[in-house]
Design a protein around this motif. Structure first.
Motif, PDB file in Angstrom:
ATOM      1  N   SER A 135      -4.299   3.966   0.116  1.00 18.23           N
ATOM      2  CA  SER A 135      -4.828   2.607   0.037  1.00 18.23           C
ATOM      3  C   SER A 135      -5.130   2.231  -1.406  1.00 18.23           C
ATOM      4  N   MET A 136      -5.722   3.151  -2.162  1.00 17.59           N
ATOM      5  CA  MET A 136      -6.052   2.885  -3.551  1.00 17.59           C
ATOM      6  C   MET A 136      -4.796   2.790  -4.406  1.00 17.59           C
ATOM      7  N   ALA A 137      -3.842   3.695  -4.179  1.00 18.07           N
ATOM      8  CA  ALA A 137      -2.610   3.689  -4.971  1.00 18.07           C
ATOM      9  C   ALA A 137      -1.772   2.443  -4.701  1.00 18.07           C
ATOM     10  N   SER A 138      -1.824   1.939  -3.478  1.00 20.56           N
ATOM     11  CA  SER A 138      -1.041   0.743  -3.151  1.00 20.56           C
ATOM     12  C   SER A 138      -1.518  -0.467  -3.937  1.00 20.56           C
ATOM     13  N   GLY A 139      -2.768  -0.429  -4.423  1.00 14.18           N
ATOM     14  CA  GLY A 139      -3.281  -1.521  -5.239  1.00 14.18           C
ATOM     15  C   GLY A 139      -2.566  -1.641  -6.569  1.00 14.18           C
ATOM     16  N   LEU A 140      -1.880  -0.587  -6.988  1.00 14.29           N
ATOM     17  CA  LEU A 140      -1.115  -0.629  -8.241  1.00 14.29           C
ATOM     18  C   LEU A 140       0.236  -1.309  -8.056  1.00 14.29           C
ATOM     19  N   LEU A 141       0.636  -1.513  -6.800  1.00  6.55           N
ATOM     20  CA  LEU A 141       1.940  -2.117  -6.494  1.00  6.55           C
ATOM     21  C   LEU A 141       1.699  -3.414  -5.728  1.00  6.55           C
ATOM     22  N   GLU A 142       1.366  -4.463  -6.444  1.00  5.29           N
ATOM     23  CA  GLU A 142       0.958  -5.717  -5.827  1.00  5.29           C
ATOM     24  C   GLU A 142       2.051  -6.364  -4.985  1.00  5.29           C
ATOM     25  N   SER A 143       3.313  -6.091  -5.310  1.00  6.70           N
ATOM     26  CA  SER A 143       4.412  -6.736  -4.583  1.00  6.70           C
ATOM     27  C   SER A 143       4.871  -5.929  -3.371  1.00  6.70           C
ATOM     28  N   ARG A 144       4.217  -4.809  -3.114  1.00  3.47           N
ATOM     29  CA  ARG A 144       4.584  -3.956  -1.975  1.00  3.47           C
ATOM     30  C   ARG A 144       3.487  -3.977  -0.919  1.00  3.47           C
ATOM     31  N   ALA A 145       3.884  -4.103   0.346  1.00  3.92           N
ATOM     32  CA  ALA A 145       2.924  -4.056   1.437  1.00  3.92           C
ATOM     33  C   ALA A 145       2.347  -2.642   1.554  1.00  3.92           C
ATOM     34  N   TYR A 146       1.139  -2.557   2.087  1.00  2.08           N
ATOM     35  CA  TYR A 146       0.509  -1.245   2.266  1.00  2.08           C
ATOM     36  C   TYR A 146       1.393  -0.331   3.109  1.00  2.08           C
ATOM     37  N   LYS A 147       1.959  -0.871   4.186  1.00  2.51           N
ATOM     38  CA  LYS A 147       2.795  -0.055   5.070  1.00  2.51           C
ATOM     39  C   LYS A 147       4.011   0.479   4.323  1.00  2.51           C
ATOM     40  N   SER A 148       4.620  -0.372   3.485  1.00  2.71           N
ATOM     41  CA  SER A 148       5.778   0.055   2.711  1.00  2.71           C
ATOM     42  C   SER A 148       5.398   1.184   1.762  1.00  2.71           C
ATOM     43  N   THR A 149       4.239   1.049   1.118  1.00  8.74           N
ATOM     44  CA  THR A 149       3.763   2.078   0.194  1.00  8.74           C
ATOM     45  C   THR A 149       3.468   3.378   0.934  1.00  8.74           C
ATOM     46  N   SER A 150       2.790   3.252   2.076  1.00  9.46           N
ATOM     47  CA  SER A 150       2.445   4.436   2.864  1.00  9.46           C
ATOM     48  C   SER A 150       3.694   5.156   3.348  1.00  9.46           C
ATOM     49  N   ASP A 151       4.654   4.392   3.878  1.00  5.70           N
ATOM     50  CA  ASP A 151       5.892   4.997   4.378  1.00  5.70           C
ATOM     51  C   ASP A 151       6.667   5.677   3.251  1.00  5.70           C
ATOM     52  N   LYS A 152       6.713   5.029   2.098  1.00  2.52           N
ATOM     53  CA  LYS A 152       7.463   5.594   0.964  1.00  2.52           C
ATOM     54  C   LYS A 152       6.877   6.928   0.548  1.00  2.52           C
ATOM     55  N   TRP A 153       5.547   6.987   0.478  1.00  4.96           N
ATOM     56  CA  TRP A 153       4.907   8.235   0.059  1.00  4.96           C
ATOM     57  C   TRP A 153       5.080   9.329   1.106  1.00  4.96           C
ATOM     58  N   CYS A 154       4.798   8.992   2.353  1.00  2.92           N
ATOM     59  CA  CYS A 154       4.804  10.003   3.411  1.00  2.92           C
ATOM     60  C   CYS A 154       6.205  10.498   3.747  1.00  2.92           C
ATOM     61  N   ARG A 155       7.191   9.618   3.628  1.00  2.00           N
ATOM     62  CA  ARG A 155       8.538   9.980   4.081  1.00  2.00           C
ATOM     63  C   ARG A 155       9.440  10.550   2.991  1.00  2.00           C
ATOM     64  N   SER A 156       9.170  10.225   1.716  1.00  3.65           N
ATOM     65  CA  SER A 156      10.120  10.688   0.703  1.00  3.65           C
ATOM     66  C   SER A 156       9.502  11.207  -0.587  1.00  3.65           C
ATOM     67  N   LEU A 157       8.287  10.791  -0.938  1.00  6.93           N
ATOM     68  CA  LEU A 157       7.737  11.184  -2.237  1.00  6.93           C
ATOM     69  C   LEU A 157       6.690  12.287  -2.163  1.00  6.93           C
ATOM     70  N   ASN A 158       6.015  12.423  -1.030  1.00  7.73           N
ATOM     71  CA  ASN A 158       4.986  13.445  -0.903  1.00  7.73           C
ATOM     72  C   ASN A 158       5.609  14.833  -1.067  1.00  7.73           C
ATOM     73  N   PRO A 159       5.233  15.562  -2.115  1.00  7.04           N
ATOM     74  CA  PRO A 159       5.888  16.849  -2.404  1.00  7.04           C
ATOM     75  C   PRO A 159       5.649  17.938  -1.364  1.00  7.04           C
ATOM     76  N   ILE A 160       4.652  17.756  -0.486  1.00 10.82           N
ATOM     77  CA  ILE A 160       4.394  18.816   0.495  1.00 10.82           C
ATOM     78  C   ILE A 160       5.399  18.780   1.644  1.00 10.82           C
ATOM     79  N   TYR A 161       6.141  17.666   1.776  1.00 12.50           N
ATOM     80  CA  TYR A 161       7.105  17.545   2.860  1.00 12.50           C
ATOM     81  C   TYR A 161       8.535  17.685   2.337  1.00 12.50           C
ATOM     82  N   SER A 162       9.350  18.339   3.111  1.00 12.66           N
ATOM     83  CA  SER A 162      10.758  18.511   2.764  1.00 12.66           C
ATOM     84  C   SER A 162      11.577  17.326   3.279  1.00 12.66           C
ATOM     85  N   THR A 163      12.501  16.860   2.459  1.00 10.80           N
ATOM     86  CA  THR A 163      13.412  15.780   2.872  1.00 10.80           C
ATOM     87  C   THR A 163      14.838  16.303   3.072  1.00 10.80           C
TER      88      THR A 163
END
Length: 238
Positions: A135-163
């Motif tokens: 929620s806090m990090a999404s504030g740095l991306l004003e043109s992105r919806a919270y859901k878009s930011t959350s999905d991006k992190w959880c699905r592809s950028l979070n280093p603890i998960y394998s893609t």
């Protein structure tokens, strides 16, 4: 640092570091200001989240657009919207969704740029100890919806998960785990399955299982929620 931070919410941090003269790096100044001094960002709790389907998203934003420029989304108007169109939602949920819906014309839904991805990763690094880091990090991306930011992190950028693609061994283990646990359709309950796959995101596991499972098994496990959603959509169109 407090005075500089209040004077300009987003100052050039290299100048802030030079002004301090305490051998702090620009990043350290930014991190301290965001995690210790910021009181202007409102935390988004789990209770303020709600899931609206695409039709409900569209209804919400079309109503706001049709109301014209004089319409102000505040507590009173959001309360009216909740009572009239979304009885399952609270006033805060309606306000949050109107600001963060993926079909909000103020949001960007195009492919993420490398700069945006780096900014999100930097934000998660800064706020990793916060109660609601995404929620806090999404504030740095004003043109992105919270859901878009959350999905991006959880699905592809979070280093603890394998893609990486699922292996045959993982596929067999996933099918066996779902059959044994008889997990319900709720995404939260897939966390139970995810405990056996520490490098896989719960939502990724759910999508992979739907790809692998037989149609009758999918309907048996998720049919109730699918039928309920279909009836709700038919009733709205009627």
């Amino acid at each position: 640092l407090t005075a500089l931070h209040k004077h300009d919410w987003n100052p050039p941090w290299h100048k802030v570091a030079m002004k301090l003269g305490t051998n702090r790096t620009p990043f350290q100044c930014f991190q301290h200001a965001q995690t210790k001094l910021s009181n202007s960002l409102t935390d988004v709790t789990n209770n303020s989240m709600t899931v609206l389907d695409p039709d409900e998203d569209e209804l919400l934003l079309k109503f706001i657009a049709a109301s014209g420029p004089r319409f102000v989304l505040n507590h009173h108007s959001a309360s009216m919207l909740a009572q009239r169109f979304f009885p399952q939602c609270s006033t805060i949920q309606v306000m949050h969704r109107a600001c963060n819906s993926l079909i909000n014309p103020m949001n960007v839904n195009e492919r993420w740029s490398e700069t945006e991805e780096r900014l999100l990763c930097l934000g998660m690094k800064v706020y990793h100890e916060h109660d609601f880091p995404i929620s806090m990090a999404s504030g740095l991306l004003e043109s992105r919806a919270y859901k878009s930011t959350s999905d991006k992190w959880c699905r592809s950028l979070n280093p603890i998960y394998s893609t990486k693609p699922y292996t045959i061994r993982e596929d067999k283990a996933l099918l066996a785990a779902v059959k044994k646990s008889k997990v319900t359709p709720s995404p939260d309950n897939w966390k139970i399955i995810a405990n056996q796959f520490p490098k896989r995101n719960p939502r990724s596991l759910m999508y992979r299982w739907v790809e692998l499972a037989k149609e009758k098994d999918v309907l048996k496990l998720q049919g109730g929620s699918l039928i309920e959603k279909g009836i709700r959509n038919i009733g709205r169109k009627g």
